[in-house]
Design an enzyme around this catalytic site. Structure first.
Site, mmCIF file in Angstrom:
data_model
loop_
_atom_site.group_PDB
_atom_site.id
_atom_site.type_symbol
_atom_site.label_atom_id
_atom_site.label_comp_id
_atom_site.label_asym_id
_atom_site.label_seq_id
_atom_site.Cartn_x
_atom_site.Cartn_y
_atom_site.Cartn_z
ATOM 1 N N ASP A 443 0.809 -1.213 0.000
ATOM 2 C CA ASP A 443 0.000 0.000 0.000
ATOM 3 C C ASP A 443 0.839 1.259 0.000
ATOM 4 O OD1 ASP A 443 1.008 -0.520 2.463
ATOM 5 O OD2 ASP A 443 -0.742 0.170 3.575
ATOM 6 N N LYS A 444 2.116 1.133 0.315
ATOM 7 C CA LYS A 444 2.994 2.299 0.317
ATOM 8 C C LYS A 444 4.432 1.821 0.180
ATOM 9 C CE LYS A 444 3.089 2.398 5.392
ATOM 10 N NZ LYS A 444 2.876 3.218 6.583
ATOM 11 N N THR A 445 5.277 2.733 -0.294
ATOM 12 C CA THR A 445 6.671 2.354 -0.520
ATOM 13 C C THR A 445 7.419 2.153 0.786
ATOM 14 O OG1 THR A 445 7.280 4.688 -0.664
ATOM 15 C CG2 THR A 445 6.751 3.548 -2.716
#
Length: 525
Positions: A443-445
């Site tokens: 969902d996110k880096t």
């Protein structure tokens, strides 16, 4: 864990209709909590099944909680509430040998070799001694069993370490140091900052204002941001000392254990009054207490009844794509061998019949019928052609798995120096399992990377700071002219003693007078 209380995940429960006395119904706060129709129907079915308040726990009363029994089979009944002991290992002392053999015989190759060994032990059709394939088969089973045993011993050690973690349990009128495995449903536990929650507990009070408690749920959902839980105001105001904790006799009536991490509904009955409970009042097992000096909780679910253990499920035998491919190949090769043996058996039958017709005086050598001789010859050809599936390949693959796991442990590039943590392959077939990964969804880096910026070197107003220019760079090259690098390298850090200056991070602050130079001062400030 979900969102913080009052913002989506936990919803307050209100009294149900009079026809459903003693229960509560869920009222969503907005359209965002509805979801799709199919999900709502599944959730409604699960709630209808588990929303009945069949779980009753009384604080500080082990005798009362131990009286509840549940039916297992016929007249066999056991305690309803489980202990806090966790066992994730697959085998024990008695089940290892039969269960491991059962798992190994699930491989088609093992069944194939076992069939060939049985055929070799029959004298009428045997063309090779049975131990020619039996000895390698025993060696292969032993290697696999040893590998599984070593991995399961590691699980036992991990379970023992978790079950022996210390915690403070209210015994009598004081908190005593006990182990996690000694926890029972209804016990009151004292937790401090950075402690891990040993079981699913109802938050009673904390040292924070309004009995707030901040928890980190990274071990549950991977989220590093803190979430807060809050105790009921009645317990926050009343349970202000250890003596009052010891005299606390509240009864929690709630839903049966389930795997829904973001859902909990129940009520606390105390002093002839009832107070509704939701997920915002519950501390889940595996959370870590943060930014809270001390908090107190009452155990609601313990051991395998906790939500995190309900989501773990049973340990199943993992099959990699390579194992499935090998099973298919063994089946294809075995069918091919069967067809070849059938052709050879029919050819033998026709040749024997012609031979008997031409040489009738040799009929004494062929006392059996042609069909019987062809039947025995079929199995003999099957034994001879069994080498088309070499057992040495499977034995070699086991040693390759072992070597790959050792190389993973030795991999220097996977070593994390700041915390002195090397890579550790807990399974010899880890490399094979990792080879199945095709996609990684994030969902996110920040989940996969670290946002850390380190200074290497820079060029300010034609002067290179950090490391000397590359020695291979010609003196008259265009790159050197553009950088206007002077021959005198006095601007390179005079106090940097690192043998490789380009990896000497943070030397800017150690260069006297660096920040007082004009262009560099403007660049950094």
């Amino acid at each position: 864990m979900g969102d913080s209380p009052g913002r989506g995940a936990p919803q307050r429960r209100h009294r149900a209709q009079p026809g459903r006395a003693g229960k509560y119904e869920q009222r969503p706060e907005g359209p965002t909590s509805m979801g799709s129709l199919a999900q709502r129907e599944d959730l409604q079915d699960d709630e209808d099944k588990n929303s009945a308040f069949t779980w009753e726990v009384q604080a500080n009363n082990r005798a009362y909680n131990a009286q509840f029994k549940e039916k297992v089979f016929l007249c066999w009944r056991r305690k309803k509430y489980k202990t806090n002991v966790i066992r994730t290992a697959k085998y024990n002392f008695f089940s290892f040998l039969p269960l491991n053999l059962y798992e190994q015989l699930h491989r088609v190759s093992s069944l194939y070799f076992l069939l060939i060994i049985i055929l070799q032990s029959i004298p009428n059709i045997s063309t090779l001694p049975w131990f020619s394939l039996g000895a390698p088969m025993v060696c292969l089973l032993f290697i696999r069993a040893t590998r599984d045993l070593v991995e399961d011993i590691g699980r036992h050690k991990s379970d023992r370490a978790i079950n022996n973690r210390p915690c403070q349990i209210l015994m009598g009128k004081s908190f005593k140091q006990k182990k996690w495995q000694n926890l029972c449903v209804g016990d009151v536990v004292c937790l401090h900052k950075d402690n891990i929650v040993p079981a699913d507990m109802l938050l009673l009070a904390s040292t924070e204002p309004s009995s707030l408690c901040y928890v980190e749920t990274v071990d549950i959902d991977g989220e590093t941001n803190l979430k807060f839980r809050q105790a009921l105001m009645v317990t926050h105001k009343e349970l202000t000392s250890v003596k009052k904790m010891a005299s606390f006799q509240g009864t929690v009536t709630c839903e049966a254990p389930n795997s829904r991490m973001h859902h909990f509904v129940g009520c606390l009955e105390w002093n002839n009054k009832k107070y509704s409970l939701d997920i915002g009042n519950l501390l889940l097992r595996g959370c870590r207490i943060r930014n809270t000096d001390t908090c107190y909780g009452m155990v609601i679910y313990a051991g395998f009844d906790t939500k995190i253990m309900k989501n773990c499920g049973k340990i199943h035998l993992k099959r990699t794509k390579l194992d499935l491919l090998m099973n298919k190949l063994v089946v294809v090769i075995f069918i091919s061998v069967l067809l070849i043996c059938l052709v050879l058996a029919f050819s033998f039958g026709f040749s024997v019949r012609d031979f008997k017709d031409q040489h009738y005086y040799l009929s004494g050598l062929h006392g059996s019928s042609v069909a019987a001789e062809s039947f025995f010859i079929f199995w003999g050809f099957l034994i001879l052609l069994s080498v088309t599936i070499p057992m040495s390949m499977f034995i070699l693959s086991e040693f390759i798995y072992l070597g790959n796991s050792v190389f993973i442990n030795w991999d220097v590039q996977m070593y994390y120096q700041p915390q002195d943590v090397p890579a550790k392959a807990r399974s010899t077939s880890l490399n094979d399992h990792l080879g199945q990964v095709e996609y990684i969804f994030s969902d996110k880096t920040g989940t996969l990377t670290q946002n850390i910026l380190t200074f290497n070197k820079c060029c300010i107003n034609g002067r290179v700071y950090g490391a000397a220019p590359t020695p291979e760079l010609p003196a008259g090259s265009s790159v050197s002219k553009e950088l206007r690098v002077p021959k005198n390298q006095s601007h390179v850090w005079p106090h940097a003693q690192h043998p490789r200056p380009n990896q000497n991070q943070g030397t800017v602050a150690r260069w006297p007078g660096f920040f007082f130079r004009g262009p560099a001062n403007v660049f950094f400030f």
